[in-house]
Design a protein around this motif. Structure first.
Motif, PDB file in Angstrom:
ATOM      1  N   UNK A   1     -10.631 -11.407  71.667  1.00 18.80           N
ATOM      2  CA  UNK A   1     -11.241 -12.416  72.537  1.00 18.80           C
ATOM      3  C   UNK A   1     -12.683 -12.682  72.132  1.00 18.80           C
ATOM      4  N   UNK A   2     -13.423 -11.620  71.843  1.00 20.81           N
ATOM      5  CA  UNK A   2     -14.833 -11.782  71.469  1.00 20.81           C
ATOM      6  C   UNK A   2     -14.992 -12.574  70.170  1.00 20.81           C
ATOM      7  N   UNK A   3     -14.057 -12.395  69.254  1.00 23.37           N
ATOM      8  CA  UNK A   3     -14.148 -13.058  67.944  1.00 23.37           C
ATOM      9  C   UNK A   3     -13.341 -14.358  67.880  1.00 23.37           C
ATOM     10  N   UNK A   4     -12.851 -14.825  69.018  1.00 25.38           N
ATOM     11  CA  UNK A   4     -11.883 -15.928  69.020  1.00 25.38           C
ATOM     12  C   UNK A   4     -12.423 -17.195  68.366  1.00 25.38           C
ATOM     13  N   UNK A   5     -13.678 -17.522  68.581  1.00 24.03           N
ATOM     14  CA  UNK A   5     -14.198 -18.790  68.040  1.00 24.03           C
ATOM     15  C   UNK A   5     -15.032 -18.584  66.778  1.00 24.03           C
ATOM     16  N   UNK A   6     -14.946 -17.414  66.160  1.00 26.88           N
ATOM     17  CA  UNK A   6     -15.712 -17.165  64.926  1.00 26.88           C
ATOM     18  C   UNK A   6     -15.325 -18.159  63.832  1.00 26.88           C
ATOM     19  N   UNK A   7     -14.025 -18.492  63.727  1.00 28.02           N
ATOM     20  CA  UNK A   7     -13.573 -19.477  62.741  1.00 28.02           C
ATOM     21  C   UNK A   7     -14.284 -20.815  62.945  1.00 28.02           C
ATOM     22  N   UNK A   8     -14.308 -21.259  64.205  1.00 23.78           N
ATOM     23  CA  UNK A   8     -14.928 -22.548  64.514  1.00 23.78           C
ATOM     24  C   UNK A   8     -16.417 -22.528  64.195  1.00 23.78           C
TER      25      UNK A   8
ATOM     26  N   UNK B   1     -11.440  -9.567  57.758  1.00 19.15           N
ATOM     27  CA  UNK B   1     -12.220  -8.585  58.527  1.00 19.15           C
ATOM     28  C   UNK B   1     -11.778  -8.567  59.986  1.00 19.15           C
ATOM     29  N   UNK B   2     -11.614  -9.747  60.571  1.00 18.36           N
ATOM     30  CA  UNK B   2     -11.204  -9.827  61.971  1.00 18.36           C
ATOM     31  C   UNK B   2      -9.825  -9.205  62.169  1.00 18.36           C
ATOM     32  N   UNK B   3      -8.907  -9.460  61.222  1.00 16.95           N
ATOM     33  CA  UNK B   3      -7.566  -8.882  61.313  1.00 16.95           C
ATOM     34  C   UNK B   3      -7.618  -7.365  61.301  1.00 16.95           C
ATOM     35  N   UNK B   4      -8.395  -6.798  60.389  1.00 15.94           N
ATOM     36  CA  UNK B   4      -8.496  -5.338  60.293  1.00 15.94           C
ATOM     37  C   UNK B   4      -9.131  -4.741  61.548  1.00 15.94           C
ATOM     38  N   UNK B   5     -10.197  -5.386  62.056  1.00 16.79           N
ATOM     39  CA  UNK B   5     -10.883  -4.861  63.238  1.00 16.79           C
ATOM     40  C   UNK B   5      -9.972  -4.912  64.465  1.00 16.79           C
ATOM     41  N   UNK B   6      -9.296  -6.051  64.653  1.00 13.41           N
ATOM     42  CA  UNK B   6      -8.416  -6.200  65.820  1.00 13.41           C
ATOM     43  C   UNK B   6      -7.225  -5.239  65.723  1.00 13.41           C
ATOM     44  N   UNK B   7      -6.638  -5.112  64.530  1.00  9.83           N
ATOM     45  CA  UNK B   7      -5.520  -4.182  64.369  1.00  9.83           C
ATOM     46  C   UNK B   7      -5.968  -2.748  64.626  1.00  9.83           C
TER      47      UNK B   7
ATOM     48  N   UNK C   1      -0.142  -9.447  53.230  1.00  9.79           N
ATOM     49  CA  UNK C   1      -1.300  -9.726  54.072  1.00  9.79           C
ATOM     50  C   UNK C   1      -2.291 -10.643  53.351  1.00  9.79           C
ATOM     51  N   UNK C   2      -2.504 -10.397  52.061  1.00  9.62           N
ATOM     52  CA  UNK C   2      -3.425 -11.226  51.286  1.00  9.62           C
ATOM     53  C   UNK C   2      -2.968 -12.685  51.287  1.00  9.62           C
ATOM     54  N   UNK C   3      -1.682 -12.926  51.009  1.00 11.72           N
ATOM     55  CA  UNK C   3      -1.168 -14.295  50.958  1.00 11.72           C
ATOM     56  C   UNK C   3      -1.227 -14.961  52.327  1.00 11.72           C
ATOM     57  N   UNK C   4      -0.911 -14.184  53.371  1.00  8.14           N
ATOM     58  CA  UNK C   4      -0.925 -14.757  54.715  1.00  8.14           C
ATOM     59  C   UNK C   4      -2.339 -15.148  55.122  1.00  8.14           C
ATOM     60  N   UNK C   5      -3.310 -14.264  54.870  1.00 10.69           N
ATOM     61  CA  UNK C   5      -4.696 -14.564  55.230  1.00 10.69           C
ATOM     62  C   UNK C   5      -5.221 -15.728  54.387  1.00 10.69           C
ATOM     63  N   UNK C   6      -4.812 -15.800  53.113  1.00 15.16           N
ATOM     64  CA  UNK C   6      -5.215 -16.909  52.251  1.00 15.16           C
ATOM     65  C   UNK C   6      -4.714 -18.234  52.820  1.00 15.16           C
ATOM     66  N   UNK C   7      -3.445 -18.263  53.255  1.00 10.62           N
ATOM     67  CA  UNK C   7      -2.863 -19.487  53.810  1.00 10.62           C
ATOM     68  C   UNK C   7      -3.585 -19.907  55.078  1.00 10.62           C
ATOM     69  N   UNK C   8      -3.787 -18.951  55.986  1.00 10.31           N
ATOM     70  CA  UNK C   8      -4.420 -19.302  57.250  1.00 10.31           C
ATOM     71  C   UNK C   8      -5.902 -19.620  57.071  1.00 10.31           C
TER      72      UNK C   8
ATOM     73  N   UNK D   1     -13.598 -21.529  51.726  1.00 11.52           N
ATOM     74  CA  UNK D   1     -12.490 -20.584  51.602  1.00 11.52           C
ATOM     75  C   UNK D   1     -12.936 -19.132  51.418  1.00 11.52           C
ATOM     76  N   UNK D   2     -13.883 -18.831  50.513  1.00  8.12           N
ATOM     77  CA  UNK D   2     -14.271 -17.413  50.362  1.00  8.12           C
ATOM     78  C   UNK D   2     -14.769 -16.793  51.662  1.00  8.12           C
ATOM     79  N   UNK D   3     -15.650 -17.523  52.381  1.00  6.35           N
ATOM     80  CA  UNK D   3     -16.175 -16.975  53.634  1.00  6.35           C
ATOM     81  C   UNK D   3     -15.096 -16.890  54.705  1.00  6.35           C
ATOM     82  N   UNK D   4     -14.225 -17.903  54.770  1.00  4.34           N
ATOM     83  CA  UNK D   4     -13.141 -17.875  55.750  1.00  4.34           C
ATOM     84  C   UNK D   4     -12.195 -16.712  55.479  1.00  4.34           C
ATOM     85  N   UNK D   5     -11.916 -16.458  54.209  1.00  2.00           N
ATOM     86  CA  UNK D   5     -11.018 -15.361  53.862  1.00  2.00           C
ATOM     87  C   UNK D   5     -11.618 -14.024  54.307  1.00  2.00           C
ATOM     88  N   UNK D   6     -12.891 -13.825  53.994  1.00  2.00           N
ATOM     89  CA  UNK D   6     -13.551 -12.572  54.387  1.00  2.00           C
ATOM     90  C   UNK D   6     -13.574 -12.441  55.905  1.00  2.00           C
ATOM     91  N   UNK D   7     -13.878 -13.538  56.600  1.00  2.00           N
ATOM     92  CA  UNK D   7     -13.938 -13.504  58.063  1.00  2.00           C
ATOM     93  C   UNK D   7     -12.578 -13.153  58.662  1.00  2.00           C
TER      94      UNK D   7
END
Length: 266
Positions: free
Chosen positions: A165-172, A144-150, A95-102, A135-141
């Motif tokens: 859906x509510x968090x869909x554009x948080x990255x942008x 966090x979003x992955x854990x909340x949605x799961x 999960x760490x590597x996948x979230x880091x890549x994305x 990257x640090x903020x994107x990783x945390x975001x």
């Protein structure tokens, strides 16, 4: 379309229905396939491939996850606990590597294509520098979003979809407005809370497309070609998802805030 022509392509920034958001994301992918492919090959494929490798390497044989009747009870329990610990460590590492890549790849694609989308193209290396700073903020975001949605999906599928859906554009929001992680979540909710139904439908469409791209690998026998096609399909689906996020972000701002590009911050 030639690269030089694609770089000066003019797009209409406006509110769009879910079909229009998806269509525009596909057009952006087509028009800017070169920088997207570079990010896919340099970051998505290697890191997601490593994530899958770690997951497979540290996943015990399912038959080993039940106590062996030939072992004393205490020993069997200890062995079982060790196997579950290995499984948990492998899942966490994957999960760490996948979230880091994305996290990094999404930030780079988001910044690079957004600048082209609003008619202010920048070199890809400039977007890579932006992605590194964020990257640090994107990783945390994203973590966090992955854990909340799961968590929402585990309780019931519907809450997970609503949260997604509510968090869909948080990255942008984070990449384009340089907000905090909490601010990005809050702003995403502000932009999308009145359009939950259509955004959930869009989210499901993107999930189906992503699964279809990954599913192409099933046409091949298991081997190097299978894994290569799987990783490419997974990466293309991820890149398309971030372009959908980008178009939806601008569409939501046009709808909610009557966005004026002349006032948009660099």
């Amino acid at each position: 379309m030639p690269a030089s022509e694609a770089a000066t392509q003019v797009y209409e920034i406006r509110d769009r229905h879910i079909g229009g958001v998806l269509d525009q994301a596909i057009f952006l992918f087509r028009d800017h396939i070169k920088p997207i492919a570079i990010v896919i090959l340099l970051f998505y494929v290697p890191l997601t491939g490593l994530a899958h490798f770690v997951s497979q390497l540290m996943t015990p044989d399912p038959m080993a996850l039940s106590p062996d009747e030939g072992l004393p009870g205490a020993v069997a329990t200890e062995v079982l606990a060790s196997l579950w610990l290995i499984l948990a460590a492998g899942s966490a590492g994957s999960l760490f590597l996948f979230v880091l890549a994305t996290s990094y790849g999404d930030a780079v694609i988001m910044h690079a294509i957004a600048q082209r989308y609003i008619g202010r193209p920048v070199p890809l290396r400039a977007s890579m520098r932006v992605g590194l700073r964020l990257l640090p903020r994107m990783f945390v975001l994203q973590f966090s979003a992955t854990l909340v949605v799961l968590s929402g999906i585990c309780m019931c599928i519907v809450p997970g979809l609503i949260l997604g859906a509510l968090f869909y554009v948080a990255d942008a929001v984070l990449v384009l407005e340089r907000t905090s992680v909490v601010g990005a979540f809050a702003r995403s909710v502000h932009l999308l809370h009145r359009s939950i139904g259509p955004v959930v439908a869009l989210l499901l469409m993107v999930i189906v497309i992503g699964e279809a791209l990954v599913g192409l690998a099933e046409l091949l026998p298991e081997g190097p070609a299978y894994y290569a096609l799987y990783l490419v399909g997974d990466s293309v689906g991820t890149a398309l998802d971030i372009l959908v996020t980008l178009v939806l972000y601008f569409a939501a701002r046009c709808r909610v805030e009557h966005l004026d590009l002349d006032l948009l911050a660099d």
